[in-house]
Design an enzyme around this catalytic site. Structure first.
Site, short mmCIF file in Angstrom:
data_model
loop_
_atom_site.label_atom_id
_atom_site.label_comp_id
_atom_site.label_asym_id
_atom_site.label_seq_id
_atom_site.Cartn_x
_atom_site.Cartn_y
_atom_site.Cartn_z
N THR A 1 15.04 4.38 -7.33
CA THR A 1 15.76 5.52 -7.91
C THR A 1 15.86 5.37 -9.43
O THR A 1 15.59 6.32 -10.18
CB THR A 1 17.17 5.63 -7.28
N ASN B 1 7.25 9.36 1.94
CA ASN B 1 8.13 8.51 2.73
C ASN B 1 8.39 9.04 4.13
O ASN B 1 8.81 8.31 5.01
CB ASN B 1 9.48 8.32 2.01
N GLN C 1 6.83 3.84 -1.58
CA GLN C 1 6.38 3.60 -0.19
C GLN C 1 4.99 2.98 -0.14
O GLN C 1 4.54 2.57 0.92
CB GLN C 1 6.36 4.92 0.59
N SER D 1 9.94 -0.43 -5.43
CA SER D 1 11.25 -0.92 -5.02
C SER D 1 11.11 -2.13 -4.08
O SER D 1 10.37 -2.06 -3.10
CB SER D 1 11.98 0.22 -4.29
N THR E 1 22.23 -8.20 -18.12
CA THR E 1 21.77 -9.50 -17.63
C THR E 1 20.93 -9.30 -16.37
O THR E 1 21.33 -8.58 -15.46
CB THR E 1 22.99 -10.41 -17.33
N CYS F 1 17.47 8.70 3.53
CA CYS F 1 18.38 9.19 2.50
C CYS F 1 18.96 10.56 2.88
O CYS F 1 19.96 10.96 2.32
CB CYS F 1 17.67 9.29 1.16
N1 PLP Z 1 11.05 7.09 -3.76
C1 PLP Z 1 10.66 7.04 -2.49
C2 PLP Z 1 9.34 7.64 -2.11
C3 PLP Z 1 11.46 6.44 -1.52
O1 PLP Z 1 11.06 6.41 -0.24
C4 PLP Z 1 12.71 5.89 -1.91
C5 PLP Z 1 13.60 5.30 -0.90
O2 PLP Z 1 13.52 5.56 0.28
C6 PLP Z 1 13.07 5.93 -3.28
C7 PLP Z 1 12.22 6.55 -4.17
C8 PLP Z 1 14.34 5.33 -3.74
O3 PLP Z 1 14.21 3.92 -3.79
P1 PLP Z 1 15.49 2.96 -3.81
O4 PLP Z 1 16.04 2.96 -2.45
O5 PLP Z 1 14.96 1.62 -4.20
O6 PLP Z 1 16.42 3.49 -4.85
#
Ligand code: PLP
Length: 395
Positions: A73, A152, A180, A200, A238, A326
């Site tokens: 994110t 995703n 992903q 991520s 940090t 999400c």
């Molecule tokens: N982008 C995609 C395609 C994702 O699938 C996700 C999380 O499911 C994110 C961004 C967000 O990542 P994070 O959970 O590390 O903030």
């Protein structure tokens, strides 16, 4: 069922034991601040460099192109807001797709409120961005194009290399959300002519709350967090050393095992799709059969809500998802499924199963067996289904 079957690896993955063991010494003994000049700090600084090198090795880029963030994110926000701010004198037009993750869509909406214009590209029925559409949407004042590497929810892999080629002679920056994809398929920003790339840690068996942004050499992005000089002045605060070293280790393992894993997961995925399609009536695969993430199965079942199926599977110890993690819990059907043209009732019947190297054939067989029972039982309780089935019998 006595054992949990975890089929929600797109939501998050189990951190591998090797990663956890590697992190432990940075939580216990090696607790120094990487900015300190004594040995305890310097050791941590070296550990950060090792992690940067491991990630760069998988991306086939230089370690200095990697900036650590708090996750996908933040990387997405930084890439989009940073690009918009730094290029606003050249234009205020941004292009993305309608099936991006909310980390992109909501950031674009934020930018729209600040005077930027965003074109949200339609996708085809498999979720693919069409190159001609993108070409038509490109304008002289387009400053950024952001298209995800892989979706995703339905696993569609986008033609990122072709998009990079198309944009090579256009001044717009090219960002891809590879959250992903990284660690699951080869992701090569330099070869693909990508300027910015998000990933991520928790999506490839690393820890949560850690990610990175790849920034191509020569791209000037304003820093996202202001304060100390960490991350070469680009991202203050940090460093989360244990998480960074864990993500580095996870990247190293993912890079080494990727091709074998892809082969195995593809065959398990196709086996699962085949069993469901041949043994459960009234279902449809969402997303493409090819150019799809090796671990992604997304299927709509008619006459029972996806949310209900997920809850009933959970009661049997099987973790899956309807829509993306999400958005789970929201009663609206996923924007991705709507955008690929699914009618509301079919979109609401979708269940996503995402596998990992820890998934066995037995896990798949047990899941499909239970799924069959759940559907048989619950469809019978739906009067729409019973009258539909009666009608079909008469024909
Ligand atoms: N982008 C995609 C395609 C994702 O699938 C996700 C999380 O499911 C994110 C961004 C967000 O990542 P994070 O959970 O590390 O903030």
């Amino acid at each position: 069922m006595d054992k949990r079957i975890y089929l929600d690896n797109a939501a998050t993955t189990r951190m591998s034991d090797e990663v956890l063991n590697y992190m432990l010494s940075y939580l216990k003994e090696e607790y120094g601040n990487p900015s300190s000049i004594y040995d305890l700090g310097a050791d941590n600084k070296r550990a950060l460099l090792t992690a940067r090198k491991s990630i760069a090795g998988v991306l086939e880029c230089e370690p200095q192109n990697i900036y650590f963030t708090s996750g996908g994110t933040e990387s997405d926000n930084w890439a989009l807001i940073g690009s918009a701010e730094s290029r606003c004198h050249q234009g205020r037009h941004i292009i993305t797709s309608k099936i991006e993750h909310h980390a992109i869509i909501h950031t674009c909406q934020y930018l729209e409120k600040r005077g930027y214009e965003v074109t949200y590209l339609d996708v085809d029925e498999q979720g693919r961005v069409e190159l001609e559409r993108l070409q038509k949407a490109l304008r002289r004042d387009t400053i950024l194009v952001s298209i995800m590497t892989a979706n995703n929810e339905i696993g569609t892999i986008q033609p990122i290399e072709q998009i990079g080629l198309m944009l090579a002679n256009h001044p717009a920056l090219f960002h891809t959300d590879a959250v992903q994809a990284f660690g699951h398929i080869p992701v090569l920003p330099e070869k693909w002519k990508v300027d910015l790339l998000s990933a991520s840690g928790h999506k490839f068996h690393g820890p949560k709350g850690i990610g990175f942004l790849y920034v191509r050499e020569g791209i000037k992005l304003p820093s996202f967090l202001h304060g100390g000089k960490q991350e070469r002045g680009m991202r203050a605060g940090t460093e989360n050393v244990p998480a960074i070293v864990g993500m580095g280790k996870a990247a190293e393992i993912a890079g080494k095992t990727m091709l074998k894993r892809m082969e195995r997961e593809t065959s398990l995925r196709d086996y699962m799709i085949h069993r469901i399609e041949t043994e459960i009536p009234y279902c449809r695969l969402n997303g493409p059969r090819k150019n799809r993430l090796a671990n992604n199965v997304n299927i709509s079942f008619s006459f029972v809500d996806g949310e209900t199926i997920v809850i009933l599977l959970d009661m049997e110890g099987i973790c899956t998802s309807s829509g993306s993690a999400c958005t789970a819990g929201q009663a609206v059907s996923s924007h991705v499924l709507t955008e690929i043209g699914l009618p509301e009732d079919i979109a609401r019947g979708a269940v996503r199963f995402t596998l990992s190297e820890e998934t066995s054939k037995k896990d798949i067989d047990d899941t499909v067996d239970i799924l069959k029972q759940i559907l048989e039982k619950n469809r019978k309780m739906n009067p729409v289904y019973t009258s539909f089935a009666k009608l079909n019998q008469r024909r």
